[in-house]
Design a protein around this motif. Structure first.
Motif, PDB file in Angstrom:
ATOM      1  N   PRO A  47       0.522  -1.187  -0.064  1.00  9.57           N
ATOM      2  CA  PRO A  47      -0.147   0.116  -0.144  1.00  9.57           C
ATOM      3  C   PRO A  47       0.417   0.832   0.018  1.00  9.57           C
ATOM      4  O   PRO A  47       0.434   2.149  -0.453  1.00  9.57           O
ATOM      5  CB  PRO A  47      -1.006  -0.192   0.640  1.00  9.57           C
ATOM      6  CG  PRO A  47      -0.674  -1.408   1.433  1.00  9.57           C
ATOM      7  CD  PRO A  47       0.235  -2.209   1.487  1.00  9.57           C
ATOM      8  N   HIS A  51       0.488   4.819  -2.123  1.00 14.05           N
ATOM      9  CA  HIS A  51       0.665   6.493  -1.987  1.00 14.05           C
ATOM     10  C   HIS A  51       1.441   7.215  -2.169  1.00 14.05           C
ATOM     11  O   HIS A  51       1.376   8.720  -2.531  1.00 14.05           O
ATOM     12  CB  HIS A  51       0.440   6.814  -0.471  1.00 14.05           C
ATOM     13  CG  HIS A  51      -0.797   6.424   0.260  1.00 14.05           C
ATOM     14  ND1 HIS A  51      -2.273   5.959   0.186  1.00 14.05           N
ATOM     15  CD2 HIS A  51      -0.282   4.744   1.144  1.00 14.05           C
ATOM     16  CE1 HIS A  51      -3.097   4.823   0.692  1.00 14.05           C
ATOM     17  NE2 HIS A  51      -1.576   4.590   1.272  1.00 14.05           N
ATOM     18  N   ASP A  83      -5.296   1.694 -11.016  1.00 14.98           N
ATOM     19  CA  ASP A  83      -6.239   2.322 -10.473  1.00 14.98           C
ATOM     20  C   ASP A  83      -6.463   1.580  -8.855  1.00 14.98           C
ATOM     21  O   ASP A  83      -8.003   2.624  -8.450  1.00 14.98           O
ATOM     22  CB  ASP A  83      -6.894   3.016 -11.224  1.00 14.98           C
ATOM     23  CG  ASP A  83      -6.557   4.104 -12.551  1.00 14.98           C
ATOM     24  OD1 ASP A  83      -5.834   4.330 -11.827  1.00 14.98           O
ATOM     25  OD2 ASP A  83      -6.912   3.508 -13.144  1.00 14.98           O
ATOM     26  N   PRO A  85      -7.264   0.468  -5.527  1.00 15.15           N
ATOM     27  CA  PRO A  85      -6.900   1.194  -3.549  1.00 15.15           C
ATOM     28  C   PRO A  85      -5.586   0.452  -3.894  1.00 15.15           C
ATOM     29  O   PRO A  85      -4.956   1.134  -3.075  1.00 15.15           O
ATOM     30  CB  PRO A  85      -8.151   0.564  -2.873  1.00 15.15           C
ATOM     31  CG  PRO A  85      -9.645   0.359  -3.686  1.00 15.15           C
ATOM     32  CD  PRO A  85      -8.808  -0.353  -5.092  1.00 15.15           C
TER      33      PRO A  85
END
Length: 627
Positions: A47, A51, A83, A85
């Motif tokens: 993740p 960001h 795209d 998450p």
């Protein structure tokens, strides 16, 4: 490979996922199925990368390029969602062990298999480069050995992670240090030639079982990649002619994949290019996948099913990295050792002190970096200390950038007898532009004092240099005056086999059949299993993240922080290693103790191996001098 945790999402995009293959530095890998029933490996990036403002665009661009790669020796990219998450990429799942697992389980590959491997990888790199990509992370865990040849996986992802992200501006390295090119290690722009360097290092590893640049730490390994010429003397001459150009420090001097294929010539057809162990690992992995896809009806509970699976766990592929994993839940928390019982009176396994200046008792007190420092070697140059972080070796360099290694070890035991040097049996082994010379040491039948060089004009020149340097070293050690500093608590002068007496060793790991002093600072116990104890000067130990281990943990043994690494590879093939720092020398290195207990020849499990290793460590810690 293990089932998903309870409550964990079972869908990624349009794919149903049912198992976790593993987790690496760039993301997590899941095993799933497509709507037409094909197995897919889905990599979800960490993740943190999602960001990064530029990551998604780079990821989209690299996925588009990766989809253009097609060929028999790559695992094609099927789908991706930059795209989402958590961005992901799906590729065809190819059953088979990674090259790293196959070598770890069965040893180096035989020459015919190396030829098949080299040809398949050259074809794969050709396909990748024609698509405008540079793999950037070609390493043994990114090469899968399938039934009909190798497959290269994970091309394109490293580039998306690198980019201009601040994630790579904090001293981290994208890639595997031992298989990086020099320009990648130095952060320079990369071309397809970088992958050719990685190919050369990978073929050496497959043929010998070890990486030609591995040092005692990541910085040491990177230094070797950039500055040190690898020792290729033990390679088959044909393979050496193939590998050596690939490992050129200058990327413009490296060959292309087409050149590698031309040098290999026609490859003889075969029903299976690999040794018998590889088909066995493929079948075992396929059986586990079938069991996860179609589990038997639970007798009592789903937990019982996973416990049953754990009892027959096998080695499987984890996103290009093969790991032996338990299927019965999380690793147990780090153990806290119970107070140790006082060691019983025991007579240490000592030998009379060897007064010979070249005997083990005196050599342990020699600083190898003092012996030849400042000495002029005819035909070579004046020696200056270059690398001095080990007990028993020192690497010297000359102003011209050449290097020479002096040390005591077992690396030249297979050299050819070459008469005598200073009254000692001499052994020499040379090839092309390199040479090593060694003399037998009294009191240590497996250890020799040796000198080595490479990258000289001829073998004769190299052998002349090492024999001259070795003659000087023997004379100077005999003359004395090169002792190392011995601060309080140092391990340097200790005989490792004398620390734990035979009765205690027999009680802890016995029955002990033999105790062998392998090297100056290494002892091997042939017992109910085997235990190897090494006293080393090296960088501080850390918790291993290598997927080769099925479990890692940090233990507290009597106030000492000990790092455990367990490899559960089945009865008679498992091992457990314990490592701790005994004494800090500086921020970058110290004196460490390494214990490895192997179950070969026994019916012990990996957990039982760890218990034996911990019991031995508890007693050993009481025997060591206080820093």
């Amino acid at each position: 490979m293990k089932p998903l945790n309870t409550g964990e999402p079972t869908d990624v995009g349009r794919y149903r996922v049912f198992a976790a293959l593993g987790e690496g530095g760039m993301g997590r890998v899941l095993l799933g199925t497509s709507s037409d029933g094909r197995l897919v490996a889905i990599k979800q990036v960490h993740p943190g990368f999602a960001h990064d403002p530029g990551f998604r665009e780079r990821f989209r661009r690299e996925v588009t390029a990766s989809r253009m790669v097609s060929g028999a020796y790559t695992a094609p990219v099927m789908d991706a969602d930059p795209d989402a998450p958590v961005p992901w990429l799906a590729s065809v799942f190819v059953p088979g062990p990674s090259l790293s697992e196959a070598v770890a389980a069965g040893g180096p590959l035989p020459p015919p298999a190396i030829r098949h491997l080299a040809a398949g990888l050259a074809l794969a790199l050709g396909d990748i480069h024609r698509a405008g990509l540079v793999h950037r992370d070609l390493k043994p865990s990114n090469v899968i050995l399938t039934g009909d040849g190798p497959r290269v996986i994970d091309f394109g992802i490293a580039r998306a992670v690198e980019g201009d992200s601040e994630l790579t501006h904090t001293g981290s390295i994208i890639g595997s240090p031992g298989f990086m090119s020099p320009e990648q290690a130095e952060g320079k722009p990369l071309t397809p030639a970088s992958d050719m360097f990685s190919l050369g290092a990978l073929l050496v590893m497959a043929a010998t079982g070890s990486n030609p640049f591995t040092g005692t730490s990541t910085p040491h390994t990177l230094y070797n990649v950039v500055h040190v010429q690898p020792d290729l003397r033990y390679l088959d001459p044909g393979l050496r002619q193939l590998v050596e150009p690939c490992l050129a420090k200058d990327p413009t001097a490296r060959p292309s994949p087409a050149w590698v294929l031309e040098q290999l010539g026609p490859i003889a057809p075969t029903t299976s290019p690999w040794p018998p162990l590889v088909p066995h690992l493929i079948q075992a992995q396929q059986a586990e996948v079938r069991l996860l896809l179609d589990p038997p009806p639970p007798r009592r509970s789903r937990r019982g099913l996973y416990a049953a699976l754990a009892a027959v766990a096998v080695v499987v592929v984890a996103g290009g990295t093969v790991a032996a994993v338990s299927l019965n839940g999380e690793d147990p928390p780090p153990a806290v050792a119970a107070p140790s019982e006082p060691a019983p009176p025991d007579v240490p396994a000592t030998t009379p002190v060897n007064p010979d200046p070249l005997g083990p008792d005196n050599l342990r007190r020699v600083d190898f970096c003092k012996v030849l420092e400042g000495r002029e070697v005819p035909g070579f140059g004046k020696l200056g200390k270059e690398i001095d972080i080990h007990f028993d070796t020192c690497t010297y360099s000359t102003p011209a950038g050449k290097w020479l290694e002096l040390g005591a070890g077992g690396g030249l035991v297979d050299g050819e007898p070459a008469g005598e040097l200073e009254g000692l049996p001499l052994y020499v082994k040379g090839s092309d532009d390199s040479c090593g010379a060694a003399v037998a040491l009294p009191g240590l039948p497996n250890t020799k004092l040796s000198t080595r060089v490479n990258s000289l004009s001829t073998k004769d020149e190299a052998c002349s240099v090492v024999k001259s340097a070795l003659t000087d070293a023997v004379k100077r050690i005999r003359a004395g005056g090169h002792e190392r500093e011995l601060p309080a608590g140092t391990l340097a002068p200790l005989d490792p086999c004398a620390l734990v007496g035979p009765a205690t060793a027999d009680r802890l790991i016995g029955p002990v059949v033999a105790t062998n002093r392998e090297h100056l600072h290494q002892c091997y116990y042939d017992a109910a299993g085997s235990l190897r104890m090494s006293l080393v000067r090296a960088y501080p130990p850390v918790q291993s993240k290598d997927a080769y281990y099925s479990r890692t943990a940090t233990l507290d043994l009597g106030g000492t922080k000990v790092y455990l690494a367990e490899n559960d590879d089945g009865v008679a093939r498992s091992s457990c290693s314990l490592t701790w720092q005994h004494r800090s020398v500086s921020d970058r290195d110290g004196e460490n103790v390494e214990l490895t207990f192997g179950t070969s020849g026994t019916k012990l499990t990996s957990a039982e191996a760890c218990e034996k290793a911990k019991g031995f460590a508890e007693v050993l810690l009481q025997k060591l001098p206080k820093p």
